[in-house]
Design a protein around this motif. Structure first.
Motif, mmCIF file in Angstrom:
data_model
loop_
_atom_site.group_PDB
_atom_site.id
_atom_site.type_symbol
_atom_site.label_atom_id
_atom_site.label_comp_id
_atom_site.label_asym_id
_atom_site.label_seq_id
_atom_site.Cartn_x
_atom_site.Cartn_y
_atom_site.Cartn_z
ATOM 1 N N ALA A 289 -3.998 -36.239 -2.980
ATOM 2 C CA ALA A 289 -2.563 -36.387 -3.052
ATOM 3 C C ALA A 289 -1.589 -35.650 -3.985
ATOM 4 N N TYR B 55 0.752 -31.237 11.848
ATOM 5 C CA TYR B 55 0.748 -31.104 10.346
ATOM 6 C C TYR B 55 1.658 -29.812 10.371
ATOM 7 N N ARG C 203 -3.881 -33.534 2.377
ATOM 8 C CA ARG C 203 -4.166 -34.363 3.644
ATOM 9 C C ARG C 203 -6.320 -33.971 4.028
ATOM 10 N N THR D 224 2.623 -37.850 -5.024
ATOM 11 C CA THR D 224 2.256 -37.225 -3.959
ATOM 12 C C THR D 224 3.276 -35.993 -3.498
ATOM 13 N N ASP E 271 5.097 -34.138 3.790
ATOM 14 C CA ASP E 271 4.898 -33.666 4.707
ATOM 15 C C ASP E 271 5.251 -32.774 5.899
ATOM 16 N N THR F 96 -4.658 -39.760 1.575
ATOM 17 C CA THR F 96 -3.922 -38.983 1.446
ATOM 18 C C THR F 96 -2.768 -38.071 2.545
ATOM 19 N N ASN F 97 -2.604 -39.619 3.249
ATOM 20 C CA ASN F 97 -1.894 -39.292 4.363
ATOM 21 C C ASN F 97 -2.219 -38.019 5.898
ATOM 22 N N GLY F 98 -3.743 -38.851 5.509
ATOM 23 C CA GLY F 98 -4.332 -38.101 6.707
ATOM 24 C C GLY F 98 -4.760 -38.914 7.647
#
Length: 648
Positions: A453, A523, A458, A256, A259, A482-484
């Motif tokens: 990822a 984000y 995301r 990944t 962010d 996916t870190n969403g």
């Protein structure tokens, strides 16, 4: 006068560090009409130093230093304009755009099948008996009413236009009639909630073993074995878009990217299987051609995996935003309103910083056998191009419940030209139905999670009417992998068919617009190399929180607070801080949560006592905005904002 007032507001919001500006208006030379959401790019030499959008009246304002700049104006269907401007004070530059004769006119071109599908979709608006209310009466709109009034649009039959928002999933008071539709759907009407399962990690694990367990088997997806990395420079600036790989016995199991807060979420498996560590785990970080290894790895339950790199600060300004939209017939009750939100949300997000370089893309999908399966527009910096593409689309086709969601998602992740380097890559997946089921589809979804990822994309699903529990689970799993985060429409607006309540303890009801703007802010924001953090205009206090509002005793019309309401206050200082804050509550707190701006929990401090000072050390975190939160006995979240800022 309207332009002057707006200009003052924009300059106050963006020009604190500058005493000069360029401002003006963009309109059509042929029609003398304002061109909304036009791109205004400011260059100094070859460097893009500012990028803004015109507002709905075609106005713009950019605060700048003294110097010579090139102003480039772009709008869909019009020839670009480049103009050199010397800035010595507040400069005015109005632009009359000429239509480009080489560009075909954009128009909604729909075949007979699509038109028939849309007519059916408009009729379906009546299924849930939307209510139109005046000040004194209420009426139920039926399918027959729509047939009798064919000149009225879908927007005329839909929903309330304002009201009091609710918390904890309770019904709020809705007040119709306060807005104007003029035959079209409007933005900021849809109501929604958000569940960030990273912020309710224990609950998500419990749900996976209970209420939602069966859906893990259905989709063969269950992200588990969580390892969180926080990456920052020696002076605390978050390191963005670094490649992070979780290795088991030197074999990569998950890849990944970090962010905008410098964090990365790694999973030992995203399949429906029990994660097993048969050997040695390590985390490999690759950034700017350099590789570093974390040899002693901690699972999330035991803390974050911190790493500092001795690198020079780099400011990455690219932001990619893609909308992936279910355009089948069942979306007809809400798609016009969702389309109205998209451009408005992006326009608002652009106010975070005029240095951000936004690009936009769209993928609409239906199902096999429809007039199309996917229809796409690749990434483009010109928002008006995206706006035009969105407004050409309509709902139609489908027929059965599942749709080609996996095909649409695959097209977005693998066929769009995502930036090689970006501060954020965000994919809003807007849908009301799941993909078809089967092992082949499940394997594709597993692969798509891994591919998203790896690219740092995301996924943020937006669940519309028709979502069932199985689809809800899948969307939340996609977000986690996916870190969403997961968002969903609610019934409170009165727009669309009925919406299920999600599996959770409680949630707040807001406008969908407010939620998506907040997500985009959380984000994309980050400090610059001088440790300056943008003002995000967050409605979160930064010193004292009280559940009982103060009332002006001289105001005889003021609403008196509920005498049974809790009067809870707390203070914390210093704020901003360079590491340690002191918290003083006037009540016992069972658990105090420290989270990042998106709500992702980083620390839990148990059993804070009334009037007892406690110190919380944030010095191990990257520069940024953090939240301290707790749940009161009425199940209301009390949140405060803390700015962690080092000396540059």
């Amino acid at each position: 006068m309207r332009f002057v007032t707006l200009l003052c507001i924009l300059l106050l919001g963006t020009g604190a560090a500058f005493s000069q500006s360029i401002s003006g208006n963009m309109n059509s030379e042929a029609h003398s009409e304002a061109l909304r959401y036009g791109n205004v790019d400011i260059y100094k030499g070859d460097k893009l130093v500012a990028s803004v959008l015109t507002d709905k009246l075609g106005n713009f304002a950019v605060a700048l230093d003294t110097g010579t700049y090139v102003c480039v104006m772009n709008y869909a269907g019009y020839s670009p304009i480049r103009k050199e401007i010397k800035v010595t004070g507040d400069e005015i530059a109005n632009f009359k755009m000429k239509e480009d004769p080489t560009v075909p006119k954009r128009a909604a071109k729909r075949d007979d099948g699509e038109l028939l599908d849309e007519m059916r979709s408009i009729e379906e608006v009546a299924v849930s008996s939307y209510k139109l209310e005046s000040k004194s009466t209420a009426a139920t709109i039926t399918r027959e009413d729509i047939r009798r009034a064919p000149t009225r649009s879908r927007g005329d039959y839909m929903g309330a236009t304002g009201g009091t928002l609710a918390t904890d999933g309770t019904v709020m008071a809705v007040h119709p009639g306060s807005g104007t539709y003029n035959g079209t759907a409007s933005s900021r009407l849809l109501t929604a909630g958000e569940i960030n399962d990273f912020s309710k990690w224990k609950m998500w694990q419990d749900l996976n073993k209970g209420e939602l367990a069966t859906y893990q088997k259905t989709w063969e997806i269950a992200p588990s074995g969580r390892y969180t990395v926080m990456l920052q420079s020696e002076n605390g600036i978050p390191i963005v878009d670094a490649i992070v790989q979780l290795l088991l016995n030197r074999k990569v199991v998950f890849t990944t990217r970090t962010d905008n807060t410098g964090k990365a979420e790694c999973w030992l498996t995203i399949k429906n299987e029990t994660p097993e560590v048969n050997g040695k785990l390590s985390i490999q970080i690759t950034y700017d051609g350099k590789v570093s290894i974390i040899h002693k790895v901690s699972a999330f339950e035991n803390g974050l995996n911190h790493q500092k790199l001795n690198i020079s600060c780099q400011e990455i300004q690219n932001v990619d935003v893609a909308f992936v939209v279910d355009a089948t017939g069942s979306m007809g009750d809400e798609i016009s309103f969702l389309q109205a939100e998209m451009s408005d949300v992006i326009f608002q997000s652009k106010q975070i910083s005029n240095k951000l370089n936004f690009r936009f893309a769209n993928v609409y999908y239906r199902d096999a056998g429809d007039s199309y399966v996917t229809k796409s527009m690749n990434f483009n910096r010109i928002l008006s191009e995206s706006d035009a593409f969105i407004n050409e689309q309509s709902a139609g086709g489908g027929g059965d419940f599942p749709e080609a969601m996996d095909v649409g998602l695959d097209s977005a992740i693998n066929n769009l030209s995502w930036s090689e380097s970006a501060r954020a890559r965000i994919l809003f997946l807007i849908l009301d139905a799941p993909p078809h089921q089967g092992s082949e589809i499940n394997e594709r979804l597993q692969r798509l999670i891994l591919q998203a990822a790896e690219k740092g994309i995301r996924i943020v699903p937006v669940g519309a009417s028709g979502i069932d529990k199985s689809t809800e689970y899948l969307m939340r799993a996609l977000a986690l992998g996916t870190n969403g985060t997961y968002t969903f429409l609610t019934d409170h607006s009165g727009i669309g068919n009925s919406h299920i309540k999600p599996s959770t303890d409680h949630y707040e009801v807001e406008t969908l617009n407010a939620i998506l703007v907040r997500i985009l802010k959380s984000y994309t924001y980050m400090p610059d190399c001088q440790q300056n953090i943008p003002d995000l205009a967050l409605d979160i206090p930064d010193s004292i929180v009280s559940t009982v509002p103060e009332v002006d005793s001289t105001d005889t019309n003021a609403v008196k607070p509920d005498p049974k309401a809790l009067n809870i206050t707390w203070s914390y200082y210093p704020n901003p801080t360079n590491g340690v804050i002191t918290i003083l509550p006037n009540t016992d707190i069972k658990e105090l949560y420290v989270s990042d701006l998106s709500g992702k929990v980083l620390q839990i401090l148990p059993k804070l006592k009334k009037d007892e000072r406690i110190q919380v050390d944030l010095s191990g975190y990257a520069t940024g905005i953090y939240l301290i939160r707790y749940l009161d006995e009425n199940n209301h979240w009390l949140s405060g904002k803390v700015v962690l800022q080092r000396t540059s």
